[in-house]
Write an enzyme that holds these catalytic residues in place. Structure first.
Site, PDB file in Angstrom:
ATOM      1  N   ASN A 281       0.843  -1.188   0.000  1.00 22.45           N
ATOM      2  CA  ASN A 281       0.000   0.000   0.000  1.00 22.45           C
ATOM      3  C   ASN A 281       0.883   1.245   0.000  1.00 22.45           C
ATOM      4  O   ASN A 281       1.962   1.266   0.590  1.00 22.45           O
ATOM      5  CB  ASN A 281      -1.009  -0.001   1.159  1.00 22.45           C
TER       6      ASN A 281
ATOM      7  N   GLU B 206       0.361   5.353   0.498  1.00 23.96           N
ATOM      8  CA  GLU B 206      -0.564   6.428   0.861  1.00 23.96           C
ATOM      9  C   GLU B 206       0.031   7.784   0.497  1.00 23.96           C
ATOM     10  O   GLU B 206       1.246   7.929   0.360  1.00 23.96           O
ATOM     11  CB  GLU B 206      -0.844   6.379   2.370  1.00 23.96           C
TER      12      GLU B 206
ATOM     13  N   CYS C 128     -10.569  -3.591  -4.065  1.00 24.63           N
ATOM     14  CA  CYS C 128      -9.577  -4.546  -4.588  1.00 24.63           C
ATOM     15  C   CYS C 128     -10.232  -5.833  -5.065  1.00 24.63           C
ATOM     16  O   CYS C 128      -9.758  -6.456  -6.014  1.00 24.63           O
ATOM     17  CB  CYS C 128      -8.514  -4.846  -3.535  1.00 24.63           C
TER      18      CYS C 128
ATOM     19  N   GLU D 120      -2.884  -4.787  -3.043  1.00 20.89           N
ATOM     20  CA  GLU D 120      -3.363  -5.621  -4.157  1.00 20.89           C
ATOM     21  C   GLU D 120      -3.386  -4.798  -5.453  1.00 20.89           C
ATOM     22  O   GLU D 120      -3.030  -5.301  -6.524  1.00 20.89           O
ATOM     23  CB  GLU D 120      -4.769  -6.164  -3.859  1.00 20.89           C
TER      24      GLU D 120
ATOM     25  N   CYS E  85      -9.977  -5.484   0.241  1.00 23.41           N
ATOM     26  CA  CYS E  85     -11.116  -4.582   0.438  1.00 23.41           C
ATOM     27  C   CYS E  85     -12.067  -4.706  -0.758  1.00 23.41           C
ATOM     28  O   CYS E  85     -11.754  -5.345  -1.761  1.00 23.41           O
ATOM     29  CB  CYS E  85     -10.637  -3.138   0.611  1.00 23.41           C
TER      30      CYS E  85
HETATM   31 ZN   LIG Z   1      -7.913  -2.636  -1.300  1.00 25.96          ZN
END
Ligand SMILES: [Zn+2]
Length: 154
Positions: free
Chosen positions: A48, A50, A95, A60, A92
């Site tokens: 990830n 950010e 994703c 992902e 999530c």
């Molecule tokens: Zn996600």
């Protein structure tokens, strides 16, 4: 597809954990890593990332971008490694839709504990039942684009 061998799963978990350890997540402090196995046997990892306006990308999604950038288009398996031994990371909702775009029938998603050990394995179809995918729009996309053309100015 059949389940990954324990050696293959271990290899992917290690790559995902390395990606997780490189995650850039100063706002959530929730590093996640993912590794994707393609139909050609290649593995792509991502973490990830950010940014200050909070619209980051998930691990992902990063791995899918790496796969696509290298020409990959089919996902056989996804391994996700989160940052704790208490809560497992499953993809999530956003994703899951991204994975849906590229998942082969029978694709499997593995959620690993922080230490890389297996937590849960799910058939992807169970994570996104009754899903919407490329085939849902292929008929429309192939049709004449009268609904998509700009109206002529009078
Ligand atoms: Zn996600």
């Amino acid at each position: 597809m059949k389940a990954l061998s324990s050696a293959q799963l271990k290899k992917m978990a290690k790559l995902a954990a390395t990606a997780r350890d490189n995650a850039y997540c100063p706002y959530s402090n929730h590093p996640v890593g993912a590794a994707i196995l393609t139909e050609g046997g290649k593995i792509f990892a991502g973490s990830n990332v950010e940014v200050a306006h909070y619209k980051g990308v998930c691990a992902e999604a990063s791995a899918i971008s790496a796969m696509c950038s290298a020409g990959g288009r089919k996902i056989k398996a996804v391994v996700v490694v989160g940052p704790t031994m208490k809560y497992l990371c499953t993809p999530c909702g956003d994703c899951r839709q991204r994975i849906r775009e590229f998942a082969e029938d029978g694709a499997i998603v593995y959620s690993m504990w922080k230490d890389g050990s297996l937590g849960e394995a799910h058939a992807f179809a169970d994570l996104l039942p009754h899903s919407f995918g490329p085939e849902n729009v292929s008929e429309v996309a192939a049709a004449p684009k009268k609904n998509h053309q700009k109206k002529k100015k009078k």
